[in-house]
Each structure stands twice: as C-alpha cells, then as structure tokens.
Design an enzyme around this catalytic site. Structure first.
Site, short mmCIF file in Angstrom:
data_model
loop_
_atom_site.label_atom_id
_atom_site.label_comp_id
_atom_site.label_asym_id
_atom_site.label_seq_id
_atom_site.Cartn_x
_atom_site.Cartn_y
_atom_site.Cartn_z
N ILE A 106 0.88 -1.18 0.00
CA ILE A 106 0.00 0.00 0.00
C ILE A 106 0.90 1.22 0.00
O ILE A 106 1.90 1.26 0.73
CB ILE A 106 -0.97 0.02 1.21
CG1 ILE A 106 -1.84 1.29 1.20
CG2 ILE A 106 -0.26 -0.14 2.53
CD1 ILE A 106 -3.01 1.23 2.18
N GLU A 140 2.32 -7.09 7.28
CA GLU A 140 3.59 -6.86 7.97
C GLU A 140 4.00 -5.42 7.73
O GLU A 140 3.77 -4.89 6.64
CB GLU A 140 4.71 -7.75 7.42
CG GLU A 140 4.68 -9.17 7.91
CD GLU A 140 4.17 -10.12 6.84
OE1 GLU A 140 4.08 -9.68 5.67
OE2 GLU A 140 3.84 -11.27 7.15
N ASN A 145 8.23 2.08 10.82
CA ASN A 145 7.28 2.80 9.95
C ASN A 145 6.04 3.25 10.74
O ASN A 145 4.95 2.70 10.65
CB ASN A 145 6.86 1.92 8.77
CG ASN A 145 6.15 2.71 7.68
OD1 ASN A 145 5.75 3.85 7.89
ND2 ASN A 145 5.99 2.09 6.53
N TYR A 152 -2.84 1.95 10.29
CA TYR A 152 -3.40 0.62 10.58
C TYR A 152 -4.08 0.59 11.96
O TYR A 152 -5.15 0.01 12.12
CB TYR A 152 -2.31 -0.45 10.52
CG TYR A 152 -1.55 -0.47 9.21
CD1 TYR A 152 -2.21 -0.24 8.00
CD2 TYR A 152 -0.18 -0.71 9.17
CE1 TYR A 152 -1.52 -0.24 6.80
CE2 TYR A 152 0.51 -0.72 7.96
CZ TYR A 152 -0.16 -0.48 6.79
OH TYR A 152 0.53 -0.49 5.60
C1 LIG Z 1 1.61 4.92 4.78
C2 LIG Z 1 0.99 5.75 3.68
C3 LIG Z 1 0.31 4.82 2.66
C4 LIG Z 1 -0.07 6.72 4.28
O1 LIG Z 1 -0.71 7.39 3.22
P1 LIG Z 1 -1.17 8.94 3.28
O2 LIG Z 1 -1.92 9.16 2.02
O3 LIG Z 1 -0.03 9.83 3.53
O4 LIG Z 1 -2.06 8.94 4.59
P2 LIG Z 1 -3.46 9.64 4.85
O5 LIG Z 1 -3.41 11.09 4.50
O6 LIG Z 1 -4.52 8.82 4.24
O7 LIG Z 1 -3.54 9.53 6.45
C5 LIG Z 1 -4.19 8.44 7.06
C6 LIG Z 1 -3.63 8.18 8.44
O8 LIG Z 1 -2.25 7.79 8.35
C7 LIG Z 1 -1.53 8.28 9.49
N1 LIG Z 1 -0.59 9.30 9.06
C8 LIG Z 1 -0.52 9.89 7.83
N2 LIG Z 1 0.51 10.76 7.80
C9 LIG Z 1 1.07 10.74 9.02
C10 LIG Z 1 2.19 11.42 9.59
N3 LIG Z 1 2.90 12.31 8.88
N4 LIG Z 1 2.52 11.14 10.86
C11 LIG Z 1 1.83 10.26 11.59
N5 LIG Z 1 0.76 9.55 11.11
C12 LIG Z 1 0.39 9.81 9.84
C13 LIG Z 1 -2.59 8.91 10.39
O9 LIG Z 1 -3.13 7.89 11.21
C14 LIG Z 1 -3.62 9.37 9.37
O10 LIG Z 1 -4.90 9.56 9.93
P3 LIG Z 1 -5.28 11.03 10.52
O11 LIG Z 1 -5.22 11.97 9.36
O12 LIG Z 1 -6.66 10.85 11.07
O13 LIG Z 1 -4.23 11.35 11.55
C15 LIG Z 1 2.06 6.66 2.96
O14 LIG Z 1 2.74 7.40 3.95
C16 LIG Z 1 3.09 5.88 2.16
O15 LIG Z 1 2.84 5.60 0.97
N6 LIG Z 1 4.25 5.55 2.75
C17 LIG Z 1 5.32 4.86 2.03
C18 LIG Z 1 4.96 3.42 1.74
C19 LIG Z 1 4.66 2.66 3.01
O16 LIG Z 1 5.34 2.80 4.02
N7 LIG Z 1 3.64 1.78 2.93
C20 LIG Z 1 3.26 0.93 4.05
C21 LIG Z 1 4.00 -0.35 3.98
S1 LIG Z 1 3.55 -1.45 5.30
#
Ligand SMILES: CC(C)(COP(=O)(O)OP(=O)(O)OC[C@H]1O[C@@H](n2cnc3c(N)ncnc32)[C@H](O)[C@@H]1OP(=O)(O)O)[C@@H](O)C(=O)NCCC(=O)NCCS
Length: 217
Positions: A106, A140, A145, A152
């Site tokens: 994801i 996992e 991270n 999650y």
């Molecule tokens: C993990 C990932 C998919 C989150 O996607 P995103 O589009 O930035 O996240 P969203 O805007 O949908 O935020 C959803 C939730 O994620 C968490 N989150 C997002 N950004 C965050 C930050 N900078 N710090 C802490 N928590 C954060 C929060 O729980 C947030 O909910 P909230 O807005 O109510 O606080 C993105 O950071 C990513 O692609 N990371 C690199 C790849 C990765 O690590 N994938 C997971 C592998 S297991």
C-alpha cells in the site's frame, strides 16, 4: 481535488512502479505486478486516481450503505481495460487465503501524502476483503514505519507478533498486524464511523479545490 478507487489495470503498472520506487527500498518489478494482476483468483490490486473535479460519471453520491467505497468501483476487475485518463496517486493489494486478506502493498504518491489517499486505499482493500469473504485483514510493517502503523491502528489493526530480521535490505524486524473479524458488528460500526469522517474530509478537500479554482489569481 477528487480521489476515487478503481481496480488496477495493466496500463497502470508504469505509474505504480514510479510511486513504488519513491516509497520502498526493494520495489517489486513490473513482471511481478503483471503476474499478480493476471491471478485474480488469489490476489487483487486497486489504485486511487486523482481528478481536478469529480468526473461526470461520478456525480451521484453513492448510497450510504456498508461498502460505500465499493460503490465507487467503476469497472470490475478487468486488468486489460483501456488506460484511464486519471492519474494514479496511490495503490494497494491483497492476497487471499481461506479467511484472511493479507495486504501485500500500500502506498500513496509522495506529493499526495496527508490528503487521505492512503486511508482511501486501505478502505478499498478492506472492502475487497469483505466482498471476498475474508474475516481478518493482516499485514507486515517495518517496526520503524510509524506513519503506516498509525493508519493501521486507526483501522483496528493490532500488533500480534514480530518477524525478526524480516526486511533483507537492513535486517529490520516486521510487526505482524491483524484486525478482529471485519464482518463483526463491532468492526462494522467502527468502519462506518471512520468512513463518515473520511468522506467528510474528502468532500471538504473537493470543495476547497473547486473554490480555489474559481478564485482569480
Ligand atoms: C503509509 C501511507 C500509505 C499513508 O498514506 P497517506 O496518504 O499519507 O495517509 P493519509 O493522508 O490517508 O492519512 C491516514 C492516516 O495515516 C496516518 N498518518 C498519515 N501521515 C502521518 C504522519 N505524517 N505522521 C503520523 N501519522 C500519519 C494517520 O493515522 C492518518 O490519519 P489522521 O489523518 O486521522 O491522523 C504513505 O505514507 C506511504 O505511501 N508511505 C510509504 C509506503 C509505506 O510505508 N507503505 C506501508 C507499507 S507497510
């Protein structure tokens, strides 16, 4: 700005790989993605697409029923459908076993992080799990991270174990995270609330984007 979920198409793979390379130290190859897309009996992949404004074919709000994100699926899983004009800004996938949907990947595009794209994709994956009869979502995640773990945890995943030195690039441990039964009334209630909040957030962003576009420079 408007985001919507669709099944991943083979034509999406180059853009998915671009995001993948920006997001992971050991990206999957195009061949791996194509193989996954050609095995819908045990794996499913979706993308989040971006549009400046809501596309004409999505003007009607979906019925607010349990799987409202599934209502946004414009087409069913036909990986060889023609290319979409809408840019991919996030993606994810699951592997299916008997009663488990295991999230294999994801990610959201770095320039689109913090706008709910990752959360939208996770919702799409949970919908797929429900639709396909899975009782649990699993995954996992690197112990370091924290951003992904927060996402999650918000959706009821709990760390229920560790896989030592799971990531071969730096020998980092993985947390193994599981949900409770995703079809249970408790989980469904939580999901409904989270989805209302997410829908509100996405709607506000959409309205702000539309207002900004009207404003003279
Ligand atoms: C993990 C990932 C998919 C989150 O996607 P995103 O589009 O930035 O996240 P969203 O805007 O949908 O935020 C959803 C939730 O994620 C968490 N989150 C997002 N950004 C965050 C930050 N900078 N710090 C802490 N928590 C954060 C929060 O729980 C947030 O909910 P909230 O807005 O109510 O606080 C993105 O950071 C990513 O692609 N990371 C690199 C790849 C990765 O690590 N994938 C997971 C592998 S297991």
């Amino acid at each position: 700005m408007y985001f919507f979920i669709e099944p991943m198409r083979e034509s999406d793979v180059p853009r998915v790989q671009e995001i993948e390379r920006q997001s992971f130290t050991t990206p999957w190859s195009a061949t791996t993605y194509l193989r996954e897309l050609r095995s819908p009996e045990h794996s499913r992949y979706i993308v989040a697409r971006y549009s400046h404004a809501r596309p004409a074919d999505q003007l009607h709000e979906p019925e607010p029923r349990r799987n409202w994100i599934t209502n946004l699926l414009l087409s069913r899983f036909n990986a060889s459908a023609p290319p979409s004009p809408y840019t991919v800004v996030g993606y994810g996938g699951i592997w299916l076993t008997v009663d488990e949907a295991h999230i294999t990947t994801i990610a959201s595009a770095p320039e689109m992080r913090g706008y709910g794209v990752g959360e939208l994709v996770l919702n799409g994956l949970i919908d797929l799990g429900l639709e396909l009869g899975a009782r649990f979502m699993t995954l996992e995640v690197r112990v370091s991270n924290v951003v992904a773990q927060n996402l999650y945890l918000k959706y009821g995943f709990e760390a229920r174990g560790t896989r030592k030195r799971y990531y071969t690039d730096n020998n980092e441990d993985a947390l193994v995270m599981w949900t409770d039964d995703i079809a249970s009334p408790e989980y469904q209630g939580r999901l409904r609330q989270l989805r209302m909040l997410l829908a509100d957030r996405l709607r506000r962003q959409e309205e702000k984007g539309a207002a900004d576009a009207q404003r003279p420079n």
